[in-house]
Design a protein around this motif. Structure first.
Motif, PDB file in Angstrom:
ATOM      1  N   MET A 105       0.837  -1.195   0.000  1.00  6.08           N
ATOM      2  CA  MET A 105       0.000   0.000   0.000  1.00  6.08           C
ATOM      3  C   MET A 105       0.876   1.252   0.000  1.00  6.08           C
ATOM      4  O   MET A 105       0.634   2.199  -0.749  1.00  6.08           O
ATOM      5  CB  MET A 105      -0.912   0.006   1.229  1.00  6.08           C
ATOM      6  CG  MET A 105      -1.764   1.253   1.369  1.00  6.08           C
ATOM      7  SD  MET A 105      -2.596   1.351   2.964  1.00  6.08           S
ATOM      8  CE  MET A 105      -1.174   1.528   4.057  1.00  6.08           C
ATOM      9  N   THR A 106       1.920   1.259   0.822  1.00 16.35           N
ATOM     10  CA  THR A 106       2.831   2.393   0.913  1.00 16.35           C
ATOM     11  C   THR A 106       3.548   2.626  -0.407  1.00 16.35           C
ATOM     12  O   THR A 106       3.697   3.772  -0.854  1.00 16.35           O
ATOM     13  CB  THR A 106       3.853   2.162   2.044  1.00 16.35           C
ATOM     14  OG1 THR A 106       3.143   1.969   3.269  1.00 16.35           O
ATOM     15  CG2 THR A 106       4.801   3.334   2.196  1.00 16.35           C
ATOM     16  N   GLU A 107       3.978   1.556  -1.069  1.00 15.97           N
ATOM     17  CA  GLU A 107       4.635   1.689  -2.375  1.00 15.97           C
ATOM     18  C   GLU A 107       3.699   2.309  -3.407  1.00 15.97           C
ATOM     19  O   GLU A 107       4.114   3.143  -4.213  1.00 15.97           O
ATOM     20  CB  GLU A 107       5.137   0.327  -2.851  1.00 15.97           C
ATOM     21  CG  GLU A 107       6.322  -0.186  -2.059  1.00 15.97           C
ATOM     22  CD  GLU A 107       6.676  -1.632  -2.351  1.00 15.97           C
ATOM     23  OE1 GLU A 107       5.874  -2.350  -3.020  1.00 15.97           O
ATOM     24  OE2 GLU A 107       7.748  -2.067  -1.899  1.00 15.97           O
ATOM     25  N   GLU A 108       2.423   1.921  -3.378  1.00 12.49           N
ATOM     26  CA  GLU A 108       1.447   2.508  -4.306  1.00 12.49           C
ATOM     27  C   GLU A 108       1.272   3.999  -4.015  1.00 12.49           C
ATOM     28  O   GLU A 108       1.204   4.819  -4.938  1.00 12.49           O
ATOM     29  CB  GLU A 108       0.108   1.779  -4.206  1.00 12.49           C
ATOM     30  CG  GLU A 108      -0.900   2.246  -5.233  1.00 12.49           C
ATOM     31  CD  GLU A 108      -2.185   1.433  -5.234  1.00 12.49           C
ATOM     32  OE1 GLU A 108      -3.244   2.037  -5.487  1.00 12.49           O
ATOM     33  OE2 GLU A 108      -2.135   0.207  -4.998  1.00 12.49           O
ATOM     34  N   ALA A 109       1.240   4.364  -2.739  1.00 10.92           N
ATOM     35  CA  ALA A 109       1.115   5.774  -2.361  1.00 10.92           C
ATOM     36  C   ALA A 109       2.338   6.572  -2.817  1.00 10.92           C
ATOM     37  O   ALA A 109       2.205   7.696  -3.316  1.00 10.92           O
ATOM     38  CB  ALA A 109       0.937   5.893  -0.851  1.00 10.92           C
ATOM     39  N   GLU A 110       3.516   5.996  -2.680  1.00  6.59           N
ATOM     40  CA  GLU A 110       4.744   6.669  -3.114  1.00  6.59           C
ATOM     41  C   GLU A 110       4.729   6.917  -4.620  1.00  6.59           C
ATOM     42  O   GLU A 110       5.180   7.956  -5.088  1.00  6.59           O
ATOM     43  CB  GLU A 110       5.967   5.863  -2.707  1.00  6.59           C
ATOM     44  CG  GLU A 110       6.239   5.919  -1.214  1.00  6.59           C
ATOM     45  CD  GLU A 110       7.315   4.956  -0.746  1.00  6.59           C
ATOM     46  OE1 GLU A 110       7.696   4.034  -1.519  1.00  6.59           O
ATOM     47  OE2 GLU A 110       7.774   5.115   0.402  1.00  6.59           O
ATOM     48  N   ARG A 111       4.196   5.962  -5.387  1.00 11.79           N
ATOM     49  CA  ARG A 111       4.104   6.137  -6.846  1.00 11.79           C
ATOM     50  C   ARG A 111       3.187   7.307  -7.209  1.00 11.79           C
ATOM     51  O   ARG A 111       3.353   7.927  -8.261  1.00 11.79           O
ATOM     52  CB  ARG A 111       3.633   4.851  -7.528  1.00 11.79           C
ATOM     53  CG  ARG A 111       4.699   3.776  -7.589  1.00 11.79           C
ATOM     54  CD  ARG A 111       4.312   2.627  -8.505  1.00 11.79           C
ATOM     55  NE  ARG A 111       3.139   1.893  -8.055  1.00 11.79           N
ATOM     56  CZ  ARG A 111       3.144   0.867  -7.208  1.00 11.79           C
ATOM     57  NH1 ARG A 111       4.282   0.454  -6.683  1.00 11.79           N
ATOM     58  NH2 ARG A 111       2.027   0.264  -6.876  1.00 11.79           N
ATOM     59  N   LEU A 112       2.220   7.611  -6.347  1.00  7.18           N
ATOM     60  CA  LEU A 112       1.318   8.750  -6.578  1.00  7.18           C
ATOM     61  C   LEU A 112       1.926  10.065  -6.098  1.00  7.18           C
ATOM     62  O   LEU A 112       1.340  11.121  -6.284  1.00  7.18           O
ATOM     63  CB  LEU A 112      -0.017   8.532  -5.863  1.00  7.18           C
ATOM     64  CG  LEU A 112      -0.922   7.429  -6.391  1.00  7.18           C
ATOM     65  CD1 LEU A 112      -2.147   7.284  -5.488  1.00  7.18           C
ATOM     66  CD2 LEU A 112      -1.330   7.698  -7.823  1.00  7.18           C
ATOM     67  N   GLY A 113       3.085   9.997  -5.438  1.00  4.93           N
ATOM     68  CA  GLY A 113       3.712  11.198  -4.894  1.00  4.93           C
ATOM     69  C   GLY A 113       3.158  11.608  -3.547  1.00  4.93           C
ATOM     70  O   GLY A 113       3.270  12.770  -3.148  1.00  4.93           O
ATOM     71  N   ALA A 114       2.587  10.682  -2.817  1.00  3.08           N
ATOM     72  CA  ALA A 114       1.962  10.984  -1.527  1.00  3.08           C
ATOM     73  C   ALA A 114       3.001  11.229  -0.442  1.00  3.08           C
ATOM     74  O   ALA A 114       4.101  10.678  -0.474  1.00  3.08           O
ATOM     75  CB  ALA A 114       1.049   9.836  -1.115  1.00  3.08           C
ATOM     76  N   ASP A 115       2.603  12.045   0.523  1.00  2.00           N
ATOM     77  CA  ASP A 115       3.404  12.268   1.723  1.00  2.00           C
ATOM     78  C   ASP A 115       2.926  11.390   2.878  1.00  2.00           C
ATOM     79  O   ASP A 115       3.656  11.173   3.838  1.00  2.00           O
ATOM     80  CB  ASP A 115       3.314  13.734   2.160  1.00  2.00           C
ATOM     81  CG  ASP A 115       3.898  14.673   1.121  1.00  2.00           C
ATOM     82  OD1 ASP A 115       5.020  14.418   0.645  1.00  2.00           O
ATOM     83  OD2 ASP A 115       3.226  15.672   0.782  1.00  2.00           O
ATOM     84  N   ALA A 116       1.685  10.932   2.779  1.00  2.00           N
ATOM     85  CA  ALA A 116       1.096  10.150   3.865  1.00  2.00           C
ATOM     86  C   ALA A 116      -0.073   9.334   3.333  1.00  2.00           C
ATOM     87  O   ALA A 116      -0.566   9.569   2.230  1.00  2.00           O
ATOM     88  CB  ALA A 116       0.618  11.079   4.975  1.00  2.00           C
ATOM     89  N   VAL A 117      -0.501   8.379   4.161  1.00  2.00           N
ATOM     90  CA  VAL A 117      -1.740   7.640   3.910  1.00  2.00           C
ATOM     91  C   VAL A 117      -2.577   7.787   5.170  1.00  2.00           C
ATOM     92  O   VAL A 117      -2.116   7.488   6.276  1.00  2.00           O
ATOM     93  CB  VAL A 117      -1.489   6.159   3.595  1.00  2.00           C
ATOM     94  CG1 VAL A 117      -2.813   5.434   3.346  1.00  2.00           C
ATOM     95  CG2 VAL A 117      -0.568   5.994   2.396  1.00  2.00           C
TER      96      VAL A 117
END
Length: 103
Positions: free
Chosen positions: A64-76
């Motif tokens: 889940m964290t890797e998918e968020a990083e691909r979106l450029g997220a700072d947090a989930v």
């Protein structure tokens, strides 16, 4: 990467990027299944299955964290977990939440 189960992060303004998730299906080998089934006769913690579920949650969270990083997220935010039995001795774990960027 900040991971929280609340829908906000104190002191941060958030831009929602979208749903992110990670999942895995885990099982233990037949030897562990047999020894754990004997354990159900006398009661107590099923450590092999507990370990399996902890590993599954960690892997689902990582994905889940890797998918968020691909979106450029700072947090989930608003992270949730769900699990279900797929077959005897095998379980699916899914982690999901909302990827956000700080603004």
């Amino acid at each position: 990467m900040i991971l929280v189960n609340t829908d906000y992060i104190t002191g941060k303004n958030l831009e929602m990027l979208g749903l992110v998730k990670g999942s895995t299906i885990q099982s233990k080998h037949i030897g562990k299944d047999i020894t754990q089934s004997f354990k159900t006769l006398v009661g107590g913690e099923l450590k092999a299955y507990n370990d399996m579920m902890n590993e599954a949650r960690a892997l689902a969270t990582k994905r889940m964290t890797e998918e968020a990083e691909r979106l450029g997220a700072d947090a989930v935010v608003n992270i949730r977990y769900s699990s279900s039995a797929v077959m005897a001795g095998a379980a699916e774990v899914i982690a999901y939440g909302t990827a956000v960027k700080f603004i």
